[in-house]
Design a protein around this motif. Structure first.
Motif, short mmCIF file in Angstrom:
data_model
loop_
_atom_site.label_atom_id
_atom_site.label_comp_id
_atom_site.label_asym_id
_atom_site.label_seq_id
_atom_site.Cartn_x
_atom_site.Cartn_y
_atom_site.Cartn_z
N ASP A 1 -68.56 12.58 24.54
CA ASP A 1 -69.18 13.81 24.05
C ASP A 1 -70.45 13.44 23.30
OD1 ASP A 1 -69.96 16.19 22.98
OD2 ASP A 1 -68.15 16.52 21.78
N PRO A 2 -71.63 13.72 23.86
CA PRO A 2 -72.88 13.29 23.22
C PRO A 2 -73.31 14.17 22.05
CG PRO A 2 -73.36 14.52 25.21
CD PRO A 2 -71.86 14.39 25.15
N THR A 3 -72.59 15.24 21.79
CA THR A 3 -73.05 16.21 20.79
C THR A 3 -73.36 15.57 19.45
OG1 THR A 3 -71.66 17.90 21.85
CG2 THR A 3 -72.51 18.38 19.64
N GLY A 4 -72.45 14.77 18.94
CA GLY A 4 -72.66 14.17 17.63
C GLY A 4 -73.70 13.08 17.60
N PHE A 5 -74.16 12.64 18.76
CA PHE A 5 -75.15 11.57 18.85
C PHE A 5 -76.54 12.09 19.18
CE2 PHE A 5 -71.06 9.64 19.81
CZ PHE A 5 -71.09 8.49 19.03
N ARG A 6 -76.66 13.41 19.29
CA ARG A 6 -77.92 13.98 19.76
C ARG A 6 -79.11 13.55 18.92
NH1 ARG A 6 -78.26 14.95 24.45
NH2 ARG A 6 -79.95 13.50 24.15
N ALA A 7 -78.97 13.61 17.60
CA ALA A 7 -80.09 13.27 16.72
C ALA A 7 -80.46 11.80 16.86
CB ALA A 7 -79.74 13.59 15.27
#
Length: 243
Positions: A4-10
């Motif tokens: 899940d890339p959501t938390g790594f987006r920044a």
């Protein structure tokens, strides 16, 4: 269970092209749950000592036995590890873990000085593995540009210290987070020399990313290597033989 890339987006968006997986591994290593670290440590230990991995359920039982944690806790950590991209499981089998190791034979491997080989996912894995395992050895592979030219990177327990030939170069492709981290890392490449790197870039349509010519290779080993190695070490040091 998938990444899940959501938390790594920044972190991905802030990284220079080609260095996104570096930012990913540093963050993932900080966020991995403690029972999951025990599981990853057991996976590394099993892969090094046996050369293969048992089923995920058997690996969990071994991790519980050697790590002093209930198997249920370790089992519960697997979805979190998968979401972080730190483990890839298919049909009850671990295929990849820690963004570094694969159970499938490829063209890049770490030959441990005291015995045993482990297959590596890609160049970033090569930078991380000596310190991550804390064991000297050598990384061996074949030039991604074709021609069958082999190369060797000699390592102590802290990182890569010599290369043969001295002309070894690298390419780290840009990663937008759409694919799994392991797939992004495996898309990187190592080359026997700068000409092979240049030819490969031209033939591949000049892909976006970070080419590291031979004279820049020490930057990768001296700057990126310690960061990646420390992150990997923190994921694999929960058992005594990786302390």
């Amino acid at each position: 269970m998938s990444f899940d890339p959501t938390g790594f987006r920044a972190a991905i968006d802030a990284a220079s092209p080609g260095l996104e997986p570096v930012a990913w591994l540093l963050q993932a290593a900080r966020e991995a749950p403690e029972p999951g670290r025990i599981l990853l440590s057991q996976a590394a230990s099993s892969l090094v000592t046996r050369g293969w991995l048992p089923s995920l359920d058997s690996l969990i039982d071994l991790a519980a036995e050697h790590g002093g944690v209930a198997a249920a806790e370790i089992h519960a950590s697997v979805p979190a590890l998968a979401g972080l991209g730190l483990i890839v499981v298919d049909d009850g089998k671990v295929l990849e873990f820690a963004g570094t190791f694969t159970t499938r034979a490829g063209t890049l491997r770490y030959e441990i000085a005291e015995g045993g080989n482990v297959h590596l996912i890609g160049p970033i894995a090569a930078l991380a593995v000596p310190r991550g395992l804390g064991r000297p050895g050598r990384i061996v592979g074949v030039c991604a540009g074709g021609g069958g030219d082999a190369f060797r990177l000699d390592c102590d327990e802290t990182g890569i210290h010599t290369r043969s030939p001295e002309t070894v170069a690298m390419f780290l492709p840009r990663w937008d987070g759409a694919m799994a981290p392991g797939a992004a890392i495996s898309a990187g490449a190592l080359f026997a020399d700068d000409d092979a790197l240049s030819d490969w870039q031209e033939q591949s349509g000049d892909p976006d990313g970070m080419p590291l010519a031979s004279f820049m290779f020490p930057m990768a080993t001296n700057d990126l290597g310690p960061q990646l190695g420390a992150a990997l070490e923190s994921l694999l040091d929960r058992l005594a033989n990786f302390a």
